[in-house]
Write a protein that holds these residues in place. Structure first.
Motif, short mmCIF file in Angstrom:
data_model
loop_
_atom_site.label_atom_id
_atom_site.label_comp_id
_atom_site.label_asym_id
_atom_site.label_seq_id
_atom_site.Cartn_x
_atom_site.Cartn_y
_atom_site.Cartn_z
N GLU A 188 0.87 -1.20 0.00
CA GLU A 188 0.00 0.00 0.00
C GLU A 188 0.90 1.24 0.00
O GLU A 188 2.07 1.16 0.38
N PRO A 189 0.34 2.41 -0.36
CA PRO A 189 1.15 3.63 -0.36
C PRO A 189 1.61 3.99 1.06
O PRO A 189 0.93 3.70 2.04
N ILE A 190 2.78 4.63 1.15
CA ILE A 190 3.34 5.08 2.43
C ILE A 190 3.80 6.52 2.28
O ILE A 190 4.27 6.92 1.20
N VAL A 191 3.67 7.30 3.36
CA VAL A 191 4.19 8.67 3.36
C VAL A 191 5.28 8.74 4.44
O VAL A 191 5.05 8.37 5.59
N PHE A 192 6.46 9.21 4.04
CA PHE A 192 7.58 9.34 4.98
C PHE A 192 7.85 10.83 5.20
O PHE A 192 7.94 11.59 4.23
N HIS A 193 8.03 11.21 6.46
CA HIS A 193 8.38 12.60 6.78
C HIS A 193 9.81 12.67 7.29
O HIS A 193 10.38 11.68 7.72
N ASN A 194 10.35 13.89 7.29
CA ASN A 194 11.70 14.14 7.81
C ASN A 194 12.77 13.33 7.07
O ASN A 194 13.75 12.88 7.67
N VAL A 195 12.58 13.19 5.76
CA VAL A 195 13.56 12.47 4.95
C VAL A 195 14.62 13.49 4.50
O VAL A 195 14.28 14.52 3.91
N PRO A 196 15.91 13.23 4.79
CA PRO A 196 16.93 14.20 4.39
C PRO A 196 17.14 14.22 2.88
O PRO A 196 16.97 13.19 2.22
N HIS A 197 17.47 15.38 2.35
CA HIS A 197 17.75 15.49 0.91
C HIS A 197 19.22 15.20 0.69
O HIS A 197 20.07 16.07 0.83
N LEU A 198 19.53 13.96 0.37
CA LEU A 198 20.92 13.52 0.25
C LEU A 198 21.08 12.69 -1.01
O LEU A 198 20.12 12.10 -1.49
N ARG A 199 22.32 12.59 -1.47
CA ARG A 199 22.59 11.76 -2.64
C ARG A 199 22.18 10.32 -2.42
O ARG A 199 21.57 9.67 -3.27
N ASP A 200 22.51 9.76 -1.23
CA ASP A 200 22.16 8.35 -0.97
C ASP A 200 20.65 8.13 -0.95
O ASP A 200 20.17 7.04 -1.28
N ILE A 201 19.92 9.15 -0.54
CA ILE A 201 18.44 9.00 -0.53
C ILE A 201 17.94 9.00 -1.97
O ILE A 201 17.07 8.19 -2.34
N ASN A 202 18.49 9.87 -2.81
CA ASN A 202 18.06 9.87 -4.22
C ASN A 202 18.37 8.53 -4.87
O ASN A 202 17.56 7.99 -5.63
N THR A 203 19.54 7.96 -4.54
CA THR A 203 19.89 6.64 -5.07
C THR A 203 18.85 5.61 -4.62
O THR A 203 18.40 4.77 -5.40
N THR A 204 18.46 5.69 -3.35
CA THR A 204 17.48 4.73 -2.82
C THR A 204 16.13 4.88 -3.52
O THR A 204 15.47 3.88 -3.85
#
Ligand code: UD1
Length: 439
Positions: free
Chosen positions: A37-53
């Motif tokens: 099901e859809p999920i909403v995540f808060h407080n996610v840092p804007h980082l290169r590793d997050i974009n890769t994920t």
């Protein structure tokens, strides 16, 4: 490639808001694979590793992207943080589609944590093809403990042409697993795999890191049956499915520790907001030992030097709740400026002293012997051109540059961008003379 130029010697004063924790966000985002099901995540840092994920998740058939309404502020544009949390906070939405079992080398090679999709893929699809995360600058970092534990749950693996081929035709089954070492990634992979397995899984000698606890809390919010997280024995009773939820990622204790040292090394005073101080006991105690003062305030922790000046200390990196290896390079920069010698023993990674030679270029006196570094202290650091070699080494050079007289130029800061959200943009408002330039 970007580089940072710092004119050091300016005491920092003001407030810094700590972002969401990279090392919690990576496994938690990858755990979306377990949820249909859809999920909403808060407080996610804007980082290169997050974009890769997010790219990896999308390739695996779970569409994942930052909500554009909460993109980080860029010059000339102001964006309010979402009301749900005080951090600079990105919001990510994931939407499962048709899952694929193949994590390609191009993505996995840039980020070792990609291997954390292995457990969720096996649990959901019964098969996975995941590129082996190659060696890494701070050591060999194998995944043998992940694989042998998953084998106990019924998975079979073959390694071929740089890929891990995993399958479990009869599904994953609960098992009793005793890790030889409390591996963080291994514990997370198994925690995720076990949530949908048949029966009960017990993880002994599990990692107790706060990011493992945050992952467990997220999975519980999705309906998983987990107990004991935060201790070295975690019990997971498999459930048939997980449901969507909304979840806020914990703040980053390593970023918080880095800014604490920034206050101390410049002889300034910083109010650290959104600080997970309850998860930072080992770091706070060592910094207090060195002469750093912590004053709790209603909206954060005020950090400065005490009136006796900085003193040397001894640290040995250890699994949580010991002193974190991810703070070793940064505290070594502080040790260089303390009155008196310090001793650092690195017991987690075999090659995590690459910042030492760069600190020496800035005037530090550090002797290396195997896994130990003797920091003489009382160094008057001087700006110099230096090279970042890995994520935390980059942070250590920024700290040294902030304290040093004259100009420091740090090259290869793409390492820094993997784990610190707009570090220079947080430093400039508190007085640092730091700028990012294109080489
Ligand atoms: C995580 C963190 C990293 C931190 C490290 C230790 C993330 C994304 N990264 O990395 O920032 O420095 O914990 O706190 O959360 N090992 C094996 N075989 C295995 C697994 C690990 O030999 O199967 C060894 C590693 O080579 C290393 C040590 O165990 O020497 C620690 O590794 P582990 O705890 O797994 O760290 P990571 O999950 O890779």
């Amino acid at each position: 490639m970007d580089k940072l130029i710092i004119q050091g010697g300016v005491p920092l004063h003001g407030e810094v808001i700590i972002s969401g924790a990279k090392n919690a966000a990576l496994p938690i985002l990858l755990a979306s694979i377990l949820v249909d099901e859809p999920i909403v995540f808060h407080n996610v840092p804007h980082l290169r590793d997050i974009n890769t994920t997010l790219n990896l998740l999308s390739i695996l058939g779970c569409e994942a992207k930052f909500d554009e309404r909460y993109l980080p502020p860029v010059p000339g544009r102001t964006v309010a943080a979402p009301a749900e949390h005080p951090g600079s906070g990105g919001v990510v939405r994931t939407q499962p589609c048709r899952l694929s079992h193949e994590a390609p080398y191009d993505l996995v090679k840039t980020m070792r944590a990609s291997v954390l999709c292995l457990g969720p893929l096996l649990a959901r699809l019964g098969k996975a093809k995941v590129a082996l995360p190659g060696g890494c600058a701070i050591g060999a970092r194998p995944v043998n403990l992940h694989l042998s534990a998953l084998e106990k749950m019924g998975a079979e693996f073959e390694l071929d042409e740089g890929y891990i081929y995993g399958k479990c035709p009869n599904g994953l089954k609960g098992a009793h697993i005793n890790f030889d070492f409390p591996t963080v990634g291994g514990t997370e992979n198994l925690l995720m795999a076990a949530t949908l397995a048949a029966g009960e899984t017990i993880l002994e000698n599990a990692a107790r890191e706060p990011e493992v606890v945050d992952l467990a809390k997220f999975l519980i919010a999705c309906g998983a049956d987990i107990s004991g997280h935060g201790s070295s024995i975690i019990k997971i009773k498999g459930v048939p499915r997980l449901k969507g939820t909304s979840y806020s990622i914990m703040p980053d204790r390593i970023e918080a520790g880095t800014f604490m040292i920034a206050a101390a090394i410049t002889d300034g005073e910083l109010l650290i907001k959104n600080c997970p101080i309850q998860d930072m006991e080992a770091v706070v105690l060592k910094l207090m030992d060195m002469g750093v003062k912590f004053e709790p305030k209603p909206d954060g922790i005020l950090v400065s030097r005490d009136s006796h000046g900085l003193r040397g200390t001894e640290i040995k990196t250890q699994p949580h709740p010991g002193f974190p290896t991810d703070m070793q390079a940064q505290i070594m920069a502080l040790m260089c400026t303390a009155n008196g010698p310090s001793l650092v023993e690195e017991s987690i990674f075999e090659n995590r002293f690459m910042h030492v030679l760069e600190l020496v270029r800035m005037g530090a006196d550090i002797r290396l012997s195997g896994h130990t570094a003797l920091v003489k202290g009382s160094s008057c650091l001087k700006g110099a051109p230096v090279m970042a070699s890995d994520l935390r080494a980059s942070a250590s050079l920024v700290l040294a540059g902030l304290a040093a007289g004259g100009q420091t130029e740090i090259q290869r800061i793409y390492h820094l961008d993997r784990g610190y959200e707009r570090m220079e943009e947080k430093l400039i408002p508190v007085g640092a003379r730091i700028k990012r330039v294109k080489e």
